[in-house]
Design an enzyme around this catalytic site. Structure first.
Site, PDB file in Angstrom:
ATOM      1  N   GLY A 165       0.816  -1.216   0.000  1.00  0.00           N
ATOM      2  CA  GLY A 165       0.000   0.000   0.000  1.00  0.00           C
ATOM      3  C   GLY A 165       0.848   1.265   0.000  1.00  0.00           C
ATOM      4  CB  THR A 204      -5.545 -15.692  -2.714  1.00  0.00           C
ATOM      5  OG1 THR A 204      -6.733 -14.930  -2.641  1.00  0.00           O
ATOM      6  CG2 THR A 204      -4.764 -15.331  -3.965  1.00  0.00           C
ATOM      7  CD  GLN A 252      -5.178 -11.332  -2.132  1.00  0.00           C
ATOM      8  OE1 GLN A 252      -5.158 -11.371  -3.344  1.00  0.00           O
ATOM      9  NE2 GLN A 252      -6.165 -10.814  -1.464  1.00  0.00           N
ATOM     10  CG  HIS A 294      -3.156  -1.719  -0.091  1.00  0.00           C
ATOM     11  ND1 HIS A 294      -2.264  -2.750   0.091  1.00  0.00           N
ATOM     12  CD2 HIS A 294      -3.454  -1.719  -1.397  1.00  0.00           C
ATOM     13  CE1 HIS A 294      -2.041  -3.345  -1.059  1.00  0.00           C
ATOM     14  NE2 HIS A 294      -2.763  -2.750  -1.977  1.00  0.00           N
TER      15      HIS A 294
HETATM   16  P1  GDP Z   1      -0.087  -4.219   2.387  1.00  0.00           P
HETATM   17  O1  GDP Z   1      -1.449  -4.758   2.256  1.00  0.00           O
HETATM   18  O2  GDP Z   1       0.901  -4.982   1.579  1.00  0.00           O
HETATM   19  O3  GDP Z   1      -0.011  -2.730   2.183  1.00  0.00           O
HETATM   20  O4  GDP Z   1       0.378  -4.476   3.871  1.00  0.00           O
HETATM   21  P2  GDP Z   1      -0.270  -4.049   5.258  1.00  0.00           P
HETATM   22  O5  GDP Z   1      -1.676  -3.663   5.175  1.00  0.00           O
HETATM   23  O6  GDP Z   1       0.137  -5.089   6.221  1.00  0.00           O
HETATM   24  O7  GDP Z   1       0.501  -2.717   5.540  1.00  0.00           O
HETATM   25  C1  GDP Z   1       1.678  -2.727   6.103  1.00  0.00           C
HETATM   26  C2  GDP Z   1       1.659  -1.986   7.442  1.00  0.00           C
HETATM   27  O8  GDP Z   1       2.952  -1.620   7.749  1.00  0.00           O
HETATM   28  C3  GDP Z   1       0.882  -0.697   7.445  1.00  0.00           C
HETATM   29  O9  GDP Z   1       0.377  -0.476   8.743  1.00  0.00           O
HETATM   30  C4  GDP Z   1       1.923   0.357   7.095  1.00  0.00           C
HETATM   31  O10 GDP Z   1       1.638   1.637   7.579  1.00  0.00           O
HETATM   32  C5  GDP Z   1       3.116  -0.219   7.766  1.00  0.00           C
HETATM   33  N1  GDP Z   1       4.374   0.033   7.079  1.00  0.00           N
HETATM   34  C6  GDP Z   1       4.614   0.110   5.756  1.00  0.00           C
HETATM   35  N2  GDP Z   1       5.923   0.297   5.531  1.00  0.00           N
HETATM   36  C7  GDP Z   1       6.523   0.327   6.754  1.00  0.00           C
HETATM   37  C8  GDP Z   1       7.880   0.462   7.184  1.00  0.00           C
HETATM   38  O11 GDP Z   1       8.813   0.600   6.387  1.00  0.00           O
HETATM   39  N3  GDP Z   1       8.103   0.402   8.533  1.00  0.00           N
HETATM   40  C9  GDP Z   1       7.116   0.244   9.445  1.00  0.00           C
HETATM   41  N4  GDP Z   1       7.448   0.194  10.738  1.00  0.00           N
HETATM   42  N5  GDP Z   1       5.824   0.108   9.075  1.00  0.00           N
HETATM   43  C10 GDP Z   1       5.544   0.157   7.744  1.00  0.00           C
END
Ligand code: GDP
Length: 430
Positions: free
Chosen positions: A17, A240, A225, A41
């Site tokens: 995301g 999935t 995913q 995301h």
């Molecule tokens: P997605 O569906 O692939 O976007 O994954 P998620 O919904 O699990 O999102 C990843 C989470 O990690 C979110 O809460 C982001 O704000 C957070 N996030 C993304 N990049 C980073 C990072 O580099 N460091 C940290 N600590 N958190 C991150």
């Protein structure tokens, strides 16, 4: 102008995301090509949190056209709720910034009921689906009895299709799963209304993408995913129901593969997995707890605690090949701070023999033991770092090793949830 496909290289939740949001600034069009509202995301922009399940996060950028491709399965209720929520926060949503393919499959209430009742019936053998009807909707797509957006916005067609489909669904629901049946009328009255609301957004998305490409606009294809959840290439059956791999962008958006110029693989600096299925580098110890706590590893859609473990280069090499990765974006590198040593799985061992590919069966994958390489960790907080040169030597060493093992250059490194907490080594659109 190159088009970029963004894919997850692990089991999803890699932080796509945030990277998509970053790249969207350079894209005129963002297209989602598979999955449904099981993807989530989470974005933090200027300290404000946004969670998206269906609408591409590009919607936050003025001037970006967001599209839902034919490969997606769409829950109209969730989609409309996201639109309402965005409008409630001051974003204007209309055909100028959001389009929906007329060929997108629609998740119907019987899909959700089937999903939930089936998982309940399976008990311990469950796949760990999110119960949102995604799998049953894809089954109906392939079974040629799906309802598509073009039907949803045409009440006569919707009624005829429901009358045709419901007897079989009801039989299965009642007789096999012991669940409640549906009537045509109850579904029709609710879904025809939602169809009418969505109608202005409906378009031939393939044509829109073609026009954008011909006008030299950058298009970003957003996968949901991750590669190892791919229905064909993932850890089947714990996968999935669609094709998150880059090739899925061609079929799921309606473009020729030649238009997919670059493929950026999102790699979380460690590994996580939601739900069931084998996970060779899973850490069921203090390391796992550190990753869950520091990485806030709870599903944005389900709130479920994610299983966590070390980075798995076997998984990543597989992803590099399956997607034709041209670049890597490493996310959540900050979460590894204070762990020492840091481990990377470089191969699997089964009965004393090493292998560097993933076996096709769960039975064999469960027998794989990770072979680890250890590299020195670092104590420094990385969240203030904005240039690659400013990383501690141990961090640089870790990143170089990942690059070597996967054989694909690192283009982006993320060191925190905010948009600013990012180092762009090379722009994937260059
Ligand atoms: P997605 O569906 O692939 O976007 O994954 P998620 O919904 O699990 O999102 C990843 C989470 O990690 C979110 O809460 C982001 O704000 C957070 N996030 C993304 N990049 C980073 C990072 O580099 N460091 C940290 N600590 N958190 C991150």
């Amino acid at each position: 102008m190159p088009n970029v496909v963004v894919v997850g290289t692990q089991w999803g939740d890699e932080g796509k995301g945030k990277i998509v949001d970053l790249l969207t600034r350079q894209a005129k069009m963002v297209v989602r090509y598979q999955g449904g509202n099981n993807a989530g995301h989470t974005l933090v922009v200027g300290g404000e949190k946004f969670i998206f399940h269906l609408v591409p996060s590009g919607i936050l950028h003025p001037g970006t056209q967001c599209c839902i491709g034919n490969g997606v399965v769409l829950d109209p209720e969730v989609f409309l709720m996201e639109i309402d929520r965005l409008e409630g926060r001051g974003f204007k949503i209309g055909p100028e910034n959001l389009r929906l393919s007329e060929r997108t499959q629609v998740i119907m209430p019987y899909h959700q009921r089937l999903d939930i009742a089936r998982e309940e019936k399976k008990g311990a053998g469950k796949i760990g689906t999110t119960g949102r009807g995604i799998g049953p909707c894809y089954e109906d797509k392939v079974g040629r009895r799906g309802i598509r957006v073009a039907d949803l916005i045409d009440p006569d067609s919707l009624k005829a299709k429901l009358a045709d489909i419901l007897p079989e669904k009801n039989f299965f629901l009642e007789k096999f799963l012991g669940a409640q049946p549906f009537t045509v009328e109850e579904i029709l009255s609710k879904y025809a209304k939602m169809g009418a609301r969505l109608k202005p957004l409906v378009a031939n998305v393939s044509v829109l993408i073609d026009q954008a490409v011909k006008q030299g606009k950058n298009v970003l294809f957003e996968g949901a995913q991750g590669t190892h959840l791919d229905i064909d290439h993932g850890t089947y059956p714990y996968v999935t129901s669609s094709n998150p791999v880059a090739g899925g962008a061609a079929t799921g958006a309606g473009v020729g593969p030649g238009q997919l110029h670059r493929v950026l693989g999102i790699v979380k600096a460690y590994t996580t997995r939601v739900g069931s299925g084998p996970f060779p580098t899973e850490c069921l110890d203090k390391i796992g707890d550190h990753l869950v706590e520091c990485g806030v590893e709870f599903g944005s859609t389900t709130g479920r605690r994610r299983r966590c473990g070390w980075l798995d280069a076997v998984v990543l090499k597989d992803s590099a090949r399956l997607n034709g990765l041209t670049g890597l974006a490493i996310t959540k590198l900050d979460v590894l701070t204070t762990l020492n040593p840091v481990k990377i799985c470089v191969a699997y061992e089964v009965d004393g023999v090493q292998r560097d590919t993933i076996p096709p069966t769960i039975k064999d994958l469960e027998r794989c033991r990770p072979v680890y390489e250890e590299v020195p960790g670092w104590q420094e907080d990385l969240r203030g770092v904005r240039r690659f040169e400013d990383f501690p030597a141990a961090t640089k060493n870790y990143l170089k090793r990942v690059e070597e093992l996967v054989g694909v250059p690192i283009q982006i490194v993320s060191v925190g949830p905010d948009r600013e907490e990012t180092i762009v080594v090379q722009n994937p659109f260059d």
